[in-house]
Design an enzyme around this catalytic site. Structure first.
Site, PDB file in Angstrom:
ATOM      1  N   CYS A 102      -2.459   7.092   5.770  1.00  0.00           N
ATOM      2  CA  CYS A 102      -2.304   6.320   6.992  1.00  0.00           C
ATOM      3  C   CYS A 102      -2.057   7.288   8.155  1.00  0.00           C
ATOM      4  O   CYS A 102      -1.863   8.467   7.962  1.00  0.00           O
ATOM      5  CB  CYS A 102      -1.111   5.387   6.867  1.00  0.00           C
ATOM      6  N   GLU A 159     -20.896   7.466  -0.394  1.00  0.00           N
ATOM      7  CA  GLU A 159     -19.709   7.132   0.408  1.00  0.00           C
ATOM      8  C   GLU A 159     -20.058   6.655   1.809  1.00  0.00           C
ATOM      9  O   GLU A 159     -19.235   6.022   2.457  1.00  0.00           O
ATOM     10  CB  GLU A 159     -18.737   8.299   0.466  1.00  0.00           C
ATOM     11  N   ASN A 170       3.780   6.451   5.755  1.00  0.00           N
ATOM     12  CA  ASN A 170       2.575   6.942   5.097  1.00  0.00           C
ATOM     13  C   ASN A 170       3.031   7.553   3.781  1.00  0.00           C
ATOM     14  O   ASN A 170       3.916   8.402   3.768  1.00  0.00           O
ATOM     15  CB  ASN A 170       1.884   8.014   5.958  1.00  0.00           C
ATOM     16  N   GLY A 171       2.467   7.089   2.661  1.00  0.00           N
ATOM     17  CA  GLY A 171       2.841   7.648   1.358  1.00  0.00           C
ATOM     18  C   GLY A 171       3.034   6.524   0.351  1.00  0.00           C
ATOM     19  O   GLY A 171       2.588   5.407   0.562  1.00  0.00           O
ATOM     20  N   TRP A 195      -4.123   2.712   5.596  1.00  0.00           N
ATOM     21  CA  TRP A 195      -5.065   2.712   4.476  1.00  0.00           C
ATOM     22  C   TRP A 195      -4.279   2.129   3.311  1.00  0.00           C
ATOM     23  O   TRP A 195      -3.333   2.736   2.825  1.00  0.00           O
ATOM     24  CB  TRP A 195      -5.546   4.114   4.158  1.00  0.00           C
ATOM     25  N   GLU A 237     -22.922  16.762  -4.828  1.00  0.00           N
ATOM     26  CA  GLU A 237     -22.487  16.552  -3.434  1.00  0.00           C
ATOM     27  C   GLU A 237     -23.447  15.637  -2.696  1.00  0.00           C
ATOM     28  O   GLU A 237     -23.032  14.744  -1.953  1.00  0.00           O
ATOM     29  CB  GLU A 237     -22.350  17.901  -2.729  1.00  0.00           C
ATOM     30  N   HIS A 256     -31.293  13.659 -21.533  1.00  0.00           N
ATOM     31  CA  HIS A 256     -30.376  13.142 -22.578  1.00  0.00           C
ATOM     32  C   HIS A 256     -29.785  11.795 -22.154  1.00  0.00           C
ATOM     33  O   HIS A 256     -28.583  11.580 -22.259  1.00  0.00           O
ATOM     34  CB  HIS A 256     -29.277  14.182 -22.841  1.00  0.00           C
ATOM     35  N   ARG A 301      -7.926   8.421   9.539  1.00  0.00           N
ATOM     36  CA  ARG A 301      -7.011   8.551   8.379  1.00  0.00           C
ATOM     37  C   ARG A 301      -6.848   7.237   7.642  1.00  0.00           C
ATOM     38  O   ARG A 301      -6.354   7.197   6.520  1.00  0.00           O
ATOM     39  CB  ARG A 301      -5.645   9.036   8.847  1.00  0.00           C
ATOM     40  N   LYS A 324     -22.362  12.107  -0.978  1.00  0.00           N
ATOM     41  CA  LYS A 324     -22.591  11.807   0.442  1.00  0.00           C
ATOM     42  C   LYS A 324     -23.270  10.460   0.598  1.00  0.00           C
ATOM     43  O   LYS A 324     -22.887   9.632   1.414  1.00  0.00           O
ATOM     44  CB  LYS A 324     -23.457  12.902   1.089  1.00  0.00           C
ATOM     45  N   LYS A 338      -9.764   9.709   5.286  1.00  0.00           N
ATOM     46  CA  LYS A 338     -10.179  11.104   5.389  1.00  0.00           C
ATOM     47  C   LYS A 338      -9.477  11.992   4.374  1.00  0.00           C
ATOM     48  O   LYS A 338     -10.077  12.894   3.825  1.00  0.00           O
ATOM     49  CB  LYS A 338      -9.905  11.631   6.795  1.00  0.00           C
TER      50      LYS A 338
HETATM   51  C1  AGP Z   1     -15.577  13.985   1.025  1.00  0.00           C
HETATM   52  O1  AGP Z   1     -16.793  13.503   1.605  1.00  0.00           O
HETATM   53  C2  AGP Z   1     -14.663  12.878   0.641  1.00  0.00           C
HETATM   54  N1  AGP Z   1     -14.289  12.150   1.805  1.00  0.00           N
HETATM   55  C3  AGP Z   1     -13.520  13.251  -0.256  1.00  0.00           C
HETATM   56  O2  AGP Z   1     -14.112  13.382  -1.525  1.00  0.00           O
HETATM   57  C4  AGP Z   1     -12.744  14.554   0.026  1.00  0.00           C
HETATM   58  O3  AGP Z   1     -13.581  15.669  -0.191  1.00  0.00           O
HETATM   59  C5  AGP Z   1     -11.585  14.644  -0.967  1.00  0.00           C
HETATM   60  O4  AGP Z   1     -10.732  13.554  -0.723  1.00  0.00           O
HETATM   61  C6  AGP Z   1     -10.793  15.951  -0.867  1.00  0.00           C
HETATM   62  O5  AGP Z   1     -10.228  16.062   0.409  1.00  0.00           O
HETATM   63  P1  AGP Z   1      -9.633  17.493   0.848  1.00  0.00           P
HETATM   64  O6  AGP Z   1     -10.761  18.460   0.866  1.00  0.00           O
HETATM   65  O7  AGP Z   1      -9.050  17.250   2.208  1.00  0.00           O
HETATM   66  O8  AGP Z   1      -8.596  17.882  -0.168  1.00  0.00           O
END
Ligand code: AGP
Length: 612
Positions: free
Chosen positions: A2, A492, A101-102, A75, A485, A508, A27, A489, A607
């Protein structure tokens, strides 16, 4: 995670709090709220489910006056993103408001105890237990900070909190344990609070990072910092080196696109001053261990999450191939709970853009506990992971606002290449090979520029696949993590299901998925396994799969076998991922835009995941 903001000073708080929340919206964006202490000492709290726009409209409709307040953008962890669960949460009598936050691990125990004492809860959140605790533990004639400190001594878990009260007006109390929180020391006696520097940079570059166990009292006279256990403490004032423009879109439609196009510069920034052409090596000022200690290392573990885990995988291939040191990549969430084989001869590298990811932070703490040397590869300066590692390499990529990581990924790969060079040239890598890698790193920014010129062609390609229900991404060797990756991308930001796989493994099982409706993205640059990938492409074409191939110039073997070519320049095998990932970032971006996704704030995401 958050976003938390706060303000005490001579100016009206509400507009500043809303502006801060706007800068922290990446965030978390499920709901938002504000609490402001009015000039007459009364406390006003406004909350709205949904995006920040709704809270802004509510405040515009009924303005909040007052020069002391807090705000929150959520969040969801405990409880759905409803109005009842939006922060700030209030004491029963409405005289205390708190944002958090937490995760409060013992929230259930606290809630049951408070309910047994007659407290009525109005939300499903863990946070609400804390504000009722502050209320119940407020000493007769005591202060807000005394009540907050008393409450936190009963709390177990990760928190960043900010609290205001009409019982002790003109004061914000903040505390941190496991979730980031900093103070922005402004001019004219104002003090701001933010979960990260983006919330305060418009007003001050001077920030104070709170440590775990710290709390601070902010008043119009200034701020004081304390340790929950040890009483008054002094915390250094740091200067933030980037400016407001870094967290604005700069004419791009989305932060994600801006950050994709920033990569030529960020690749320059991560290598600037760090390349030793003559020695064919790297200069890394943040590697403060001696060569002897480094050469004493007999194995490396790289731990990370998400996209950072993908760059870590590339680091594994680099370190084993070039530095000839056994290297293993571990999901941080797995590493922290297994019984890892780690000792004083192990180097554990934590890779994290935000430097706040809870699982990665816990993994590095576990590694330290077992005597390992711990290194960080982090983007956010002063972040918790950066401060808790023994040494490290900053990315210098500037703030990454788009939830989908792009520039951080390529900078992480470049930073891992720099560290590999640094280590390998102290072990067994020849100066000639080292010089080759240095030259290849120097060429990357211009090569990425060249690839970015294909943006329109990739957007047109995206139009052809915007309705595909699934995608497969396949690569071998250094390109296998790029396949992962690329799939992440797309998933998400466009919500299309996509899977990355080692190209040979496709036979396989996943080959059963191949038909004329399945787009298959192959990473097929000219590397040592290129001919094997050509064979895999033929296997897919034999089953009518649609093939998009990312290749170097030439690739004559693939003429007539591939539906779409995307060409990237050649470079050192270990650095090819930095080039082959760019088209995949653009493809994901354009498919998402065409599908109408909220590219910078995809549903359900945040994020940085600062909770387990
Ligand atoms: C990346 O596109 C994602 N949003 C997510 O997987 C991110 O890489 C992951 O949460 C790790 O975050 P960090 O690199 O800030 O530790």
């Amino acid at each position: 995670m958050c976003g938390i903001v706060g303000y005490v000073g001579p100016r009206q708080a509400a507009p500043l709090l809303l502006e801060g929340l706007r800068r922290l919206e990446y965030r978390g964006y499920d709901s938002a709220g504000l609490a402001v202490v009015a000039e007459d000492g009364t406390l006003h709290t406004v909350r709205r489910a949904g995006k920040l726009d709704r809270l802004e409209a509510a405040v515009e409709e009924s303005p909040l006056s007052g020069t002391c307040g807090i705000g929150h953008t959520r969040w969801a962890t405990h409880g759905p993103p409803t109005l009842e669960n939006a922060h700030p949460h209030r004491s029963t009598d409405g005289t205390i408001s708190l944002v958090h936050n937490g995760i409060i691990e013992n929230a259930g125990v606290l809630r049951r105890k408070l309910e047994s004492e007659g407290v009525v809860f109005t939300s499903d959140t863990d946070t609400e237990a804390v504000v009722h605790l502050v209320d119940r533990l407020w000493p007769e004639g005591g202060t807000l900070e005394e009540a907050v400190a008393a409450a936190l001594r009963q709390v177990i878990g990760a928190y960043g909190i900010a609290v205001v009260s009409s019982r002790d007006p003109d004061k914000v109390v903040v505390a941190r344990n496991g979730s980031p929180l900093l103070l922005g020391v402004g001019n004219g006696g104002e003090v701001l609070v933010g979960s990260d520097a983006a919330a305060v940079i418009a007003h001050t570059r001077n920030v104070v990072y709170l440590d775990d166990g710290d709390y601070a009292v902010l008043t119009p006279e200034g701020y004081r910092t304390y340790g929950l256990q040890q009483g008054p403490v002094r915390r250094k004032v740091h200067e933030v080196t980037w400016d407001l423009a870094a967290i604005e879109k700069g004419g791009y439609d989305h932060f994600m696109l801006k950050e994709i196009f920033e990569q030529p510069r960020t690749l320059e920034d991560v290598t600037r001053g760090r390349l030793l052409e003559e020695e064919g090596s790297a200069r890394l000022g943040g590697i403060t261990v001696s060569d002897g200690e480094l050469l004493d290392i007999d194995r490396i573990v790289i731990t990370a999450c998400g996209t950072s885990w993908h760059s870590a995988l590339i680091g594994e291939y680099m370190l084993e191939e070039l530095a000839r040191i056994p290297t293993k990549v571990e999901y941080a969430s797995e590493f922290r709970y297994k019984n890892p084989v780690v000792d004083s001869k192990t180097l554990v590298i934590a890779v994290s853009q935000s430097g706040e990811t809870a699982d990665t932070l816990a993994a590095l703490r576990e590694a330290k506990q077992r005597g390992a040397k711990v290194m960080g590869i982090v983007n956010v300066v002063g972040s918790t992971i950066a401060r808790e590692t023994d040494f490290g390499v900053y990315l210098h990529a500037g703030p990454e606002i788009g939830v989908a990581s792009t520039k951080a990924f390529t900078s992480q790969v470049a930073a891992l290449a720099l560290f590999t060079l640094y280590l390998a040239r102290r072990r067994n890598l020849s100066v000639l090979e080292g010089r080759r890698i240095v030259k290849a790193l120097q060429a990357l920014p211009a090569q990425v520029e060249e690839i970015l010129e294909q943006d329109e062609a990739i957007r047109e390609l995206a139009e052809q696949y915007v309705d595909a229900p699934n995608f497969l991404y396949l690569g071998r060797g250094f390109q296998f993590p790029v396949a992962l990756e690329g799939a992440l991308k797309l998933k998400e930001v466009s919500y299309i299901h996509a899977e990355g796989y080692p190209a040979a493994e496709m036979k396989h099982g996943p080959i059963a998925l191949i038909d004329e409706k399945m787009p298959v993205v192959f990473l097929a640059p000219k590397d040592p396994v290129y001919s094997k990938v050509v064979a895999n492409i033929e296997e897919v074409k034999a089953r009518a799969g649609q093939v998009i191939a990312v290749v170097n110039d030439g690739a004559a073997e693939l003429e007539g076998k591939v539906d779409h070519f995307i060409r990237v320049p050649e470079t050192h095998t270990a650095l090819l991922p930095i080039l082959t990932v760019i088209p995949l970032q653009l493809l994901a971006y354009h498919v998402a835009v065409l599908r109408g996704s909220d590219v910078d704030q995809p549903r359900n995401l945040a994020k940085s995941v600062t909770v387990e």
